[in-house]
Design a protein around this motif. Structure first.
Motif, PDB file in Angstrom:
ATOM      1  N   ARG A 251       0.822  -1.206   0.000  1.00  0.00           N
ATOM      2  CA  ARG A 251       0.000   0.000   0.000  1.00  0.00           C
ATOM      3  C   ARG A 251       0.858   1.259   0.000  1.00  0.00           C
ATOM      4  O   ARG A 251       0.557   2.230  -0.685  1.00  0.00           O
ATOM      5  CB  ARG A 251      -0.908  -0.012   1.220  1.00  0.00           C
ATOM      6  N   GLU A 291      -4.107  -6.747  -3.122  1.00  0.00           N
ATOM      7  CA  GLU A 291      -3.408  -5.493  -2.866  1.00  0.00           C
ATOM      8  C   GLU A 291      -2.440  -5.192  -3.998  1.00  0.00           C
ATOM      9  O   GLU A 291      -2.294  -4.044  -4.429  1.00  0.00           O
ATOM     10  CB  GLU A 291      -2.657  -5.591  -1.537  1.00  0.00           C
ATOM     11  N   THR A 295      -2.274  -1.923  -6.440  1.00  0.00           N
ATOM     12  CA  THR A 295      -1.066  -1.117  -6.601  1.00  0.00           C
ATOM     13  C   THR A 295      -0.699  -0.992  -8.067  1.00  0.00           C
ATOM     14  O   THR A 295      -0.387   0.097  -8.558  1.00  0.00           O
ATOM     15  CB  THR A 295       0.087  -1.743  -5.814  1.00  0.00           C
TER      16      THR A 295
ATOM     17  N   ASN B  76      -8.208  -3.227   2.618  1.00  0.00           N
ATOM     18  CA  ASN B  76      -8.264  -4.506   1.933  1.00  0.00           C
ATOM     19  C   ASN B  76      -9.178  -5.450   2.713  1.00  0.00           C
ATOM     20  O   ASN B  76      -8.859  -5.834   3.840  1.00  0.00           O
ATOM     21  CB  ASN B  76      -6.823  -5.057   1.876  1.00  0.00           C
TER      22      ASN B  76
END
Lengths: 816, 189
Positions: A251, A291, A295, B76
């Motif tokens: 992140r 994730e 990204t 998330n």
């Protein structure tokens, strides 16, 4: 005084209560005991009492009287007391109570305590519920602890710093020096919280973001170690080493790489590595992949990587696990704007998700499906979406219906398809459509002229089936009112015409009036429709009877309409045909989209051009004055082809107005009846937009100035046809006497076409007290220089004055 | 950032509430009501995520308890499921086969464990062992610092840990001695 009962005892006792009342009683008794114990300042049992109070608070009972006691516990030396005290503070106190500030000193002392667990408690409490004042006071202590070598405290201090920054963003600078070597820690706890701290700083300040970009290589290295390192029992989750830290680093990389080529370049490899090497059998692996995909989509990644990301999402869509499918749909929704084509490839899977049993997945799939509709796939997609509309839960129907309407408007392949689709929506989800869809639909129907017969027939058939869905009934009754003659005549090219008699139609409409299912608005629609049919059908007596019955209806709206219609029959029968004639095409209102929608829906040619009528929902103007206002106030272009109907209007004032209008433009050729010149239709379709038309900076000019009468021209460009110049004349009178019966006429050369609209008045007040304005529209298709001859007649000081003049000094912009 | 964590039973009774932002009591009650109704109404095999106002709600059922975590929109969700699972594992390790009753009767312990795992809406420690060690050490501190006479209700638990550790050490030591004796005997022969 016996010792207060223990916490466990209390819990056990309360749980034996059989009713709410019994429980309340026990709790009240215990609260009273606790209160008296607090009053006695009993140090030994305070901890136990507060613990019991916290339990009762969780059950929902008030516990505010324990707030001060928590503070006393925090100040105590015993660890047990402190633990419960801080817990109580976190549960019972927050920044809204002034009491909480008293904690500041205790926390300060505890932050410097010799035992790390006490320090930990203080940091935790400050990090969870510290107010801005507390944070300001204690930020220094937190910063000190951020630099300690004790990893237990360091990680807590980092999260506490995050909280401080959230509460008091100005203090962010203070923590900057301490972040210098945070990432070189080995301890995962500290590493994780440091990454959180860095993320928070980067999100809040672009300067910090720029400053921390240099950390990208270090972050990449840490991530690499995590992936490549072997099994580490401390951090392993289903074979993956510290997934929480991996996700957090990804992140941070996302934030650092966004919009920056170099950083994105530096991360490409590691992202590809994570994307390809992560185990996908368990949820953890998928969390990391998710994730990674986010990204990749956010930074400036190379196209190969983006394709990889979309493919991962595609694989997610096929996964058995519902959570993963949901997550895939959400991410695709985010990326559909930027990578539209890539997402289109997965369209069939997405459409399949519409049939999933899970509500969350269905909603996401619906949103995504609407985003994927385009001109090529509209037919197929719409079939699926309509099927979905049939079978979905009510909570979806409104959104789905609006989405279908929007998509149909944008991409309808043909008008018949469009009307069919809308009919389908109205019949299946009719009660869930939004209120503005009824006028929109009516507008759409008027635009598709050749479909009128087909439309009214289908709507009639739908009405026969079901009259419970109000929007459908309203549209249907409006259409029957407008196009009832087409219905009766049995001409329909699109499908088998049905044989309907006038009586049957009137039966249906009257049925709507009496039915319990009809709302008052629907009743209004059907009464107006019946009235309109009086000019299209021959059974006028029946209609007169219906209308007179409703003159005494309890519903005020219906009553008013019926009375007015009655008056129309009795006193103003001569006006009735003109009043109730076919509606012209209505232009789309600005709020619902640009005029191009009118174009995609086909030609804007109406079959008949009529003077403007009031809209069906509004009050019909049956009083004579209202009628005049309407015709006078509107800029109605009266085409000579309708002049023969004028003699039918016997109202005196009416003739005058029409007389005025007909005088406007003796020399300019009235448009040939056979072919309607386009600009007149433009005139119809864009009238209300007069004010919106950009003046385009054409300077005004004085056309005539003699004997005290001055006429100025101001220019505008008509929208949408740029060949039409809209000229507004302003006549002003500088003499001491009014000029009455003022008539302005204009003539243009044969290559132009002129349209003169009605003037604001025919008296030009003296001494420039007011102006008479009149609008001229000139079509200049060949872009020749505009010339105009004007004729003015008026009565001034008792004598009639007539004058001719030529206007040649039009500014070039007005005709180019 | 996580906004709140709620634990409630199948009947909607609240067992734990942790709020990471300041909210009024009335709002808290409303949120609890909303969450319990939303989550309890879900079909058994549906996905674990839902959208509520501007937050994502991740919920998971463990036996008779529902764990309900609300996170902000950029978090998330799949990882949030892991967070919930990690917390359950920590409780399980501490209580030994944790069940709802453990959490009811030892709610303050559940809070202490949570405070070692999460803080300010973020994860504090990613290693299970570290969290366990901290909790045990704190419990020991409670024991040591406690002035003898008051039988603290939760001492029993820590006492049992201490006792079991001591016994284990003795056993180990005993085995070691036996082993050495055995060795000597063996070599003697």
């Amino acid at each position: 005084m016996p010792a207060p009962i223990r916490l466990r005892e209390l819990i056990r006792t309360i749980r034996t209560a059989r009713t709410q009342a019994e429980e309340r009683e026990m709790i009240q008794k215990e609260c009273a005991a606790i209160r008296s114990s607090f009053r006695e300042e009993d140090n030994t049992y305070r901890c136990r009492n507060v613990a019991k109070l916290l339990y009762m608070h969780m059950l929902g009972y008030p516990a505010h009287f324990g707030q001060l006691e928590c503070l006393k516990l925090i100040a105590s030396q015993k660890f047990t007391d402190k633990r419960i005290g801080y817990l109580g503070a976190m549960l019972l106190l927050d920044e809204r109570q002034d009491v909480h500030l008293l904690m500041t000193n205790c926390i300060k002392n505890d932050l410097n305590h010799s035992t790390q667990y006490v320090q930990g408690l203080a940091l935790c409490t400050l990090g969870c519920m510290g107010s801005s004042e507390m944070c300001r006071d204690l930020a220094g202590e937190v910063e000190k602890l951020l630099k300690t070598s004790n990893s237990y405290l360091r990680k807590k201090a980092a999260l506490c710093a995050v909280h401080v920054i959230r509460k008091v963003p100005e203090l962010m600078e203070m923590f900057l020096p301490a972040t210098k070597n945070l990432l070189s820690e080995k301890n995962h706890g500290v590493l994780h919280t440091s990454v959180v701290l860095l993320t928070e700083m980067c999100e809040r300040s672009p300067d910090m973001l720029a400053h921390f970009r240099k950390l990208v290589p270090q972050l990449v290295r840490i991530l690499k170690n995590l992936i490549m390192s072997g099994y580490s029992p401390e951090h392993d989750v289903s074979g993956i080493s510290d997934p929480f830290l991996q996700v957090r680093i990804l992140r941070l990389l996302r934030i650092l790489g966004k919009g920056d080529d170099d950083s994105s370049e530096a991360m490409n490899d590691i992202l590809a590595q994570v994307a390809t090497n992560t185990e996908t059998s368990k949820n953890v692996g998928n969390a990391i992949l998710y994730e990674t995909v986010l990204t990749i989509m956010d930074i400036k990644s190379e196209s190969g990587l983006r394709v990889l990301a979309i493919n991962i999402l595609g694989r997610f869509l096929l996964n058995n696990d519902k959570n993963i499918r949901y997550v895939a749909l959400t991410s695709l929704l985010k990326t559909v704007q930027t990578d539209h084509n890539a997402v289109q490839r997965h369209r069939s899977t997405i459409v399949d998700c519409l049939k999933d049993l899970d509500v969350s997945i269905k909603r996401r799939a619906m949103e995504l499906s609407f985003a994927l509709v385009n001109g090529n796939n509209i037919r197929g997609m719409m079939k699926e979406l309509l099927y979905f509309l049939d079978s979905c839960d009510p909570e979806f129907k409104a959104d789905c219906a609006s989405g279908v309407f929007l998509a149909a408007e944008k991409y309808a392949p043909s008008k018949r398809w469009h009307i069919d689709t809308i009919m389908r929506v109205l019949t299946t989800a009719g009660s869930y459509v939004r209120d503005d869809s009824v006028p929109n639909l009516i507008q759409l129907i008027t635009n598709s002229v050749e479909m009128h017969a087909y439309t009214v027939q289908r709507l009639y058939k739908a009405l026969l089936d079901d009259i419970s869905q109000q929007p459908l009934v309203q549209v249907a009754s409006w259409c029957i009112g407008e196009y009832g003659d087409l219905l009766i005549s049995g001409q329909c090219e699109e499908e088998e015409p049905i044989q309907v008699t006038e009586d049957e139609v009137l039966d249906v409409l009257e049925g709507l009036l009496v039915s319990n299912l009809s709302s008052p608005v629907t009743r209004g629609y059907s009464l107006t429709a019946i009235m309109k049919l009086s000019t299209r059908f021959s059974s006028v007596n029946r209609i007169k009877k219906v209308v007179s019955i409703y003159g005494s209806s309890i519903d005020v709206e219906l009553q008013q309409r019926a009375v007015e219609y009655n008056a129309l029959f009795k006193k103003y029968d001569h006006m009735r045909p003109a009043l109730l004639e076919r509606m012209p095409i209505m232009e789309k209102t600005a709020s619902n989209g640009p005029t191009e929608i009118v174009q995609t829906n086909g030609e804007a040619e109406p079959s008949v051009v009529e003077p403007k009528h009031p809209p069906p929902v509004g009050q019909p103007a049956s009083q004579g004055n209202d009628l005049l206002d309407l015709l006078g106030g509107n800029d109605v272009p009266v085409i000579p082809t309708t002049m023969p109907t004028k003699p039918a209007s016997a109202g005196g004032e009416l003739l005058d107005l029409l007389g005025d209008l007909s005088l406007g433009g003796p020399a300019p050729a009235p448009p040939a009846p056979a072919s309607q010149p386009p600009f007149l239709l433009d005139g119809l379709s864009s009238q209300p937009l007069f004010n919106d038309i950009a003046a385009a900076g054409i300077p005004p000019m004085t056309a005539y100035n003699k004997n005290g009468l001055k006429i100025d021209f101001t220019f505008e460009r008509a929208n949408p046809n740029p060949n039409v110049a809209v000229i507004t004349i302003h006549a002003s009178n500088s003499t001491e006497a009014d000029m009455t019966d003022f008539v302005f006429q204009a003539a243009v050369p044969k290559t132009f076409q002129l349209q003169l609209l009605s003037p604001s008045s025919n008296v030009v007040p003296a001494l420039n007290q007011g102006t008479v304005t009149q609008v001229i529209r000139v079509l200049n298709q060949q872009k020749q220089q505009l010339r105009m001859r004007i004729k003015l007649t008026y009565i001034h000081k008792g004598s009639a004055v007539q004058d001719l003049a030529e206007v040649n000094n039009f500014p070039p912009q007005s005709w180019q | 950032m996580m906004r709140f964590l709620l634990l409630f039973s199948r009947q909607g009774k609240l067992r734990l509430q942790k709020w990471f932002t300041p909210i009024t009591e009335r709002e808290k009650k409303k949120i609890i009501r909303d969450m319990t109704t939303l989550v309890l109404a879900r079909q058994p095999r549906s996905c674990n995520f839902l959208q509520w106002k501007d937050l994502k709600i991740i919920y998971k059922r463990y036996a008779s308890l529902y764990f309900c975590l609300a996170v902000e929109n950029q978090e998330n969700e799949l990882l949030a499921l892991e967070v919930i699972h990690r917390y359950v594992e920590l409780l399980d390790k501490y209580f030994g086969n944790v069940c709802e009753l453990d959490i009811i009767f030892n709610f303050e312990k559940a809070y202490f464990i949570l405070d070692e795992f999460l803080m300010g809406g973020e994860i504090q420690e990613t290693s299970k062992q570290m969290v366990n060690r901290s909790i045990e050490a704190s419990d020991m501190l409670q024991e040591v610092r406690c002035t003898g006479t008051n039988a603290h209700p939760d001492l029993n638990h820590t006492r049992s840990i201490v006792i079991s550790h001591v016994v284990f050490i003795c056993l180990f030591a005993g085995v070691g001695i036996l082993k050495r004796l055995g060795f000597w005997c063996f070599t003697k022969q």
